[in-house]
Write an enzyme that holds these catalytic residues in place. Structure first.
Site, PDB file in Angstrom:
ATOM      1  N   GLU A   1      -5.778   8.463  10.241  1.00 13.26           N
ATOM      2  CA  GLU A   1      -4.424   8.124  10.686  1.00 13.26           C
ATOM      3  C   GLU A   1      -4.123   8.625  12.089  1.00 13.26           C
ATOM      4  O   GLU A   1      -4.605   9.666  12.514  1.00 13.26           O
ATOM      5  CB  GLU A   1      -3.386   8.706   9.713  1.00 13.26           C
ATOM      6  CG  GLU A   1      -3.685   8.505   8.240  1.00 13.26           C
ATOM      7  CD  GLU A   1      -3.763   7.044   7.814  1.00 13.26           C
ATOM      8  OE1 GLU A   1      -3.473   6.148   8.632  1.00 13.26           O
ATOM      9  OE2 GLU A   1      -4.120   6.791   6.652  1.00 13.26           O
TER      10      GLU A   1
ATOM     11  N   GLU B   1       0.856  -1.185   0.000  1.00 13.82           N
ATOM     12  CA  GLU B   1       0.000   0.000   0.000  1.00 13.82           C
ATOM     13  C   GLU B   1       0.895   1.239   0.000  1.00 13.82           C
ATOM     14  O   GLU B   1       1.768   1.371   0.863  1.00 13.82           O
ATOM     15  CB  GLU B   1      -0.894   0.020   1.236  1.00 13.82           C
ATOM     16  CG  GLU B   1      -1.918  -1.089   1.290  1.00 13.82           C
ATOM     17  CD  GLU B   1      -2.765  -1.012   2.547  1.00 13.82           C
ATOM     18  OE1 GLU B   1      -2.671   0.004   3.272  1.00 13.82           O
ATOM     19  OE2 GLU B   1      -3.509  -1.958   2.816  1.00 13.82           O
TER      20      GLU B   1
END
EC number: 4.2.1.20
Length: 262
Positions: free
Chosen positions: A55, A44
């Site tokens: 995140e 990724e």
């Protein structure tokens, strides 16, 4: 079988994540090549965004460093185009809806496919809004990867039945980041997925950092995804991070192979 699904045909898949441009794009290219050589089955690649809401602080920091170093979506595409000359495993972009919208959905899909990406993950796009993006990606041969979360049990079957490439199973509530212990009942989530779509691979991410955690999560799923633990190594070693990241990836894949066979 799609290119992404082939990543799950070599035993339990190990899927590392890194943020493109942290510390710079030249190092990112070296890291992608090194991870592929050391056992990564799919990688990724994060396209940095100024407000990465899914995140934790580790990857937020990586996004800020990447943007500060002059990383742009076009430069990420150019880097992947070069990497694709010698990296054959599947590559998936992870970014946010605003990045795609600002670039232009059709233009983004076309360019991502041209440089050799196999799929796209947009963590801020819920399943109900997937079709705003997925048709453009499909038209260019890109899978749009769906998430299932510990709170989505009522929706897991529906998400799984429409899934492409693989399903990203979120192991823990909250944002990305290393966790000391993962307590989610992954087995129950996997049973729901298998009932709805027996063919779709499912990999577990969010919080995995150690070989034992990867082995534990892969007991129920088809692979393990690791992001923050790798990004922390890159943050510590910067342009000298290729060797320690290579060793980490090799250790994680070796643990999965030892537990479940290649």
């Amino acid at each position: 079988m799609s290119n992404i699904e082939q990543a799950f045909t070599h035993g339990k898949a190990f899927i590392p994540f890194l943020t493109a441009g942290d510390p710079d794009l030249e190092t990112t290219a070296e890291l992608i090549r090194a991870m592929a050589e050391n056992g990564a089955d799919l990688i990724e690649v994060g396209i940095p965004f100024s407000d990465p809401t899914a995140e934790g602080v580790v990857i937020q920091g990586a996004d800020l460093r990447a943007l500060s170093s002059g990383t742009t979506t076009d430069r990420v595409f150019d880097m992947i185009s070069e990497v694709r000359k010698d990296v054959t495993i599947p590559l998936v972009f992870m970014t946010y809806a605003n990045v795609v919208f600002s670039y232009g959905l059709e233009r983004f899909a076309q360019r991502a496919a041209e440089v050799g990406a196999n799929g796209v993950i947009l963590p801020d796009v819920p399943f109900e809004e997937k079709e705003e993006f997925a048709p453009a990606f499909r038209a260019h041969g890109l899978d749009m990867i769906s998430f299932i979360a510990p709170t989505s049990h009522d929706r897991v079957r529906e998400i799984a039945s429409h899934a492409e490439g693989f399903i990203y199973c979120i192991s823990s509530l909250g944002v990305t980041g290393v966790r000391q212990k993962i307590t989610t009942d992954i087995g129950a989530m996997m049973r729901l997925v298998r009932e709805a779509n027996p063919q779709i691979p499912c990999a577990v991410g969010f919080g995995i950092a150690t070989p034992q955690q990867a082995v534990d999560m892969a007991r129920y799923s088809d692979g393990a995804i690791v992001g923050s633990a790798i990004v922390k190594i890159v943050a510590e070693y910067g342009t000298q991070s290729v060797a320690p990241v290579s060793a980490y990836v090799a250790e994680m894949k070796a643990a999965l192979n030892a537990a479940y066979g290649a």
